[in-house]
Design a protein around this motif. Structure first.
Motif, PDB file in Angstrom:
ATOM      1  N   THR A  22       0.821  -1.213   0.000  1.00  0.00           N
ATOM      2  CA  THR A  22       0.000   0.000   0.000  1.00  0.00           C
ATOM      3  C   THR A  22       0.852   1.259   0.000  1.00  0.00           C
ATOM      4  N   LEU A  23       2.133   1.138   0.319  1.00  0.00           N
ATOM      5  CA  LEU A  23       3.031   2.296   0.349  1.00  0.00           C
ATOM      6  C   LEU A  23       3.616   2.612  -1.024  1.00  0.00           C
ATOM      7  N   PHE A  24       3.429   1.722  -1.983  1.00  0.00           N
ATOM      8  CA  PHE A  24       4.030   1.862  -3.298  1.00  0.00           C
ATOM      9  C   PHE A  24       2.991   2.083  -4.386  1.00  0.00           C
ATOM     10  N   SER A  25       3.397   2.823  -5.399  1.00  0.00           N
ATOM     11  CA  SER A  25       2.600   2.988  -6.608  1.00  0.00           C
ATOM     12  C   SER A  25       3.563   2.908  -7.791  1.00  0.00           C
ATOM     13  N   HIS A  26       3.332   1.962  -8.665  1.00  0.00           N
ATOM     14  CA  HIS A  26       4.188   1.753  -9.841  1.00  0.00           C
ATOM     15  C   HIS A  26       5.653   1.559  -9.444  1.00  0.00           C
ATOM     16  N   GLY A  27       5.881   0.793  -8.357  1.00  0.00           N
ATOM     17  CA  GLY A  27       7.240   0.483  -7.927  1.00  0.00           C
ATOM     18  C   GLY A  27       7.944   1.589  -7.164  1.00  0.00           C
ATOM     19  N   ARG A  28       7.267   2.704  -6.938  1.00  0.00           N
ATOM     20  CA  ARG A  28       7.866   3.845  -6.221  1.00  0.00           C
ATOM     21  C   ARG A  28       7.138   4.053  -4.902  1.00  0.00           C
ATOM     22  N   LEU A  29       7.890   4.367  -3.883  1.00  0.00           N
ATOM     23  CA  LEU A  29       7.347   4.679  -2.578  1.00  0.00           C
ATOM     24  C   LEU A  29       6.612   6.008  -2.661  1.00  0.00           C
ATOM     25  N   THR A  30       5.352   6.027  -2.245  1.00  0.00           N
ATOM     26  CA  THR A  30       4.565   7.260  -2.349  1.00  0.00           C
ATOM     27  C   THR A  30       4.892   8.241  -1.233  1.00  0.00           C
ATOM     28  N   ALA A  31       5.231   7.722  -0.051  1.00  0.00           N
ATOM     29  CA  ALA A  31       5.604   8.568   1.083  1.00  0.00           C
ATOM     30  C   ALA A  31       6.316   7.717   2.124  1.00  0.00           C
ATOM     31  N   ILE A  32       7.211   8.325   2.863  1.00  0.00           N
ATOM     32  CA  ILE A  32       7.877   7.638   3.965  1.00  0.00           C
ATOM     33  C   ILE A  32       6.923   7.692   5.159  1.00  0.00           C
ATOM     34  N   PRO A  33       6.561   6.521   5.705  1.00  0.00           N
ATOM     35  CA  PRO A  33       5.595   6.513   6.812  1.00  0.00           C
ATOM     36  C   PRO A  33       6.081   7.316   8.016  1.00  0.00           C
ATOM     37  N   ARG A  34       5.170   8.020   8.645  1.00  0.00           N
ATOM     38  CA  ARG A  34       5.489   8.784   9.859  1.00  0.00           C
ATOM     39  C   ARG A  34       5.481   7.900  11.097  1.00  0.00           C
ATOM     40  N   LYS A  35       4.586   6.916  11.118  1.00  0.00           N
ATOM     41  CA  LYS A  35       4.508   6.009  12.271  1.00  0.00           C
ATOM     42  C   LYS A  35       5.716   5.088  12.277  1.00  0.00           C
ATOM     43  N   ALA A  36       6.365   5.003  13.431  1.00  0.00           N
ATOM     44  CA  ALA A  36       7.618   4.257  13.554  1.00  0.00           C
ATOM     45  C   ALA A  36       7.468   2.781  13.173  1.00  0.00           C
ATOM     46  N   ALA A  37       6.404   2.134  13.615  1.00  0.00           N
ATOM     47  CA  ALA A  37       6.224   0.706  13.321  1.00  0.00           C
ATOM     48  C   ALA A  37       6.069   0.466  11.825  1.00  0.00           C
ATOM     49  N   ARG A  38       5.305   1.299  11.180  1.00  0.00           N
ATOM     50  CA  ARG A  38       5.089   1.174   9.731  1.00  0.00           C
ATOM     51  C   ARG A  38       6.386   1.466   8.974  1.00  0.00           C
ATOM     52  N   ARG A  39       7.111   2.483   9.433  1.00  0.00           N
ATOM     53  CA  ARG A  39       8.390   2.836   8.803  1.00  0.00           C
ATOM     54  C   ARG A  39       9.384   1.685   8.964  1.00  0.00           C
ATOM     55  N   GLU A  40       9.395   1.046  10.128  1.00  0.00           N
ATOM     56  CA  GLU A  40      10.284  -0.092  10.371  1.00  0.00           C
ATOM     57  C   GLU A  40       9.988  -1.223   9.390  1.00  0.00           C
ATOM     58  N   GLN A  41       8.711  -1.498   9.144  1.00  0.00           N
ATOM     59  CA  GLN A  41       8.336  -2.525   8.160  1.00  0.00           C
ATOM     60  C   GLN A  41       8.895  -2.180   6.790  1.00  0.00           C
ATOM     61  N   LEU A  42       8.742  -0.933   6.407  1.00  0.00           N
ATOM     62  CA  LEU A  42       9.259  -0.471   5.120  1.00  0.00           C
ATOM     63  C   LEU A  42      10.770  -0.632   5.054  1.00  0.00           C
ATOM     64  N   LEU A  43      11.468  -0.220   6.093  1.00  0.00           N
ATOM     65  CA  LEU A  43      12.928  -0.267   6.096  1.00  0.00           C
ATOM     66  C   LEU A  43      13.441  -1.698   6.000  1.00  0.00           C
ATOM     67  N   VAL A  44      12.798  -2.615   6.692  1.00  0.00           N
ATOM     68  CA  VAL A  44      13.178  -4.031   6.587  1.00  0.00           C
ATOM     69  C   VAL A  44      12.970  -4.511   5.153  1.00  0.00           C
ATOM     70  N   HIS A  70      12.483   6.174  -3.972  1.00  0.00           N
ATOM     71  CA  HIS A  70      11.993   7.450  -3.443  1.00  0.00           C
ATOM     72  C   HIS A  70      13.053   8.529  -3.620  1.00  0.00           C
ATOM     73  N   ASP A  71      12.599   9.743  -3.886  1.00  0.00           N
ATOM     74  CA  ASP A  71      13.531  10.852  -4.106  1.00  0.00           C
ATOM     75  C   ASP A  71      14.283  11.282  -2.846  1.00  0.00           C
ATOM     76  N   ASP A  72      13.708  11.057  -1.670  1.00  0.00           N
ATOM     77  CA  ASP A  72      14.379  11.457  -0.429  1.00  0.00           C
ATOM     78  C   ASP A  72      15.281  10.327   0.066  1.00  0.00           C
ATOM     79  N   TYR A  73      16.255   9.965  -0.760  1.00  0.00           N
ATOM     80  CA  TYR A  73      17.169   8.888  -0.397  1.00  0.00           C
ATOM     81  C   TYR A  73      18.014   9.212   0.841  1.00  0.00           C
ATOM     82  N   PRO A  74      18.368  10.488   1.103  1.00  0.00           N
ATOM     83  CA  PRO A  74      19.130  10.753   2.336  1.00  0.00           C
ATOM     84  C   PRO A  74      18.341  10.371   3.601  1.00  0.00           C
ATOM     85  N   ALA A  75      17.044  10.639   3.609  1.00  0.00           N
ATOM     86  CA  ALA A  75      16.227  10.276   4.771  1.00  0.00           C
ATOM     87  C   ALA A  75      16.146   8.762   4.911  1.00  0.00           C
ATOM     88  N   LEU A  76      15.925   8.055   3.808  1.00  0.00           N
ATOM     89  CA  LEU A  76      15.857   6.597   3.868  1.00  0.00           C
ATOM     90  C   LEU A  76      17.179   6.013   4.343  1.00  0.00           C
TER      91      LEU A  76
END
Length: 99
Positions: A22-44, A70-76
């Motif tokens: 649900t975080l991706f559209s056409h293979g691209r991350l639509t947004a970096i999740p703000r919630k820590a648990a969701r972001r952790e899932q993404l990072l894994v 995602h364009d914000d690669y420094p944050a990731l």
């Protein structure tokens, strides 16, 4: 970069990985999740799909891999390091996927 892509729409995903789709559209991350648990899932997910175990990466290679999703690669990159999913040398010249 791993031959696997971070395309979260892959049919072989299971469990938490399905929630990642649900975080991706056409293979691209639509947004970096703000919630820590969701972001952790993404990072894994990113760690497992973009970076091969045991391989050393330059900062440029890490940036290029993250830029594919995602364009914000420094944050990731920062989130991956802070979460302990990627390790880097003290001088930041070399990165590696954590075990």
């Amino acid at each position: 970069m791993s031959e696997n892509s971070a395309d979260a729409t892959s049919p072989h995903l299971t469990g938490n990985s399905r929630a990642i789709t649900t975080l991706f559209s056409h293979g691209r991350l639509t947004a970096i999740p703000r919630k820590a648990a969701r972001r952790e899932q993404l990072l894994v997910h990113l760690k497992e799909t973009l970076f091969e175990p045991g391989r050393q990466y330059t900062e440029r290679e890490v940036n290029e891999a993250l830029l594919t999703v995602h364009d914000d690669y420094p944050a990731l990159r920062r989130y991956l390091i802070t979460a302990g999913l990627l390790t880097r040398t003290r001088d930041g010249a070399s990165y590696q996927r954590a075990a």
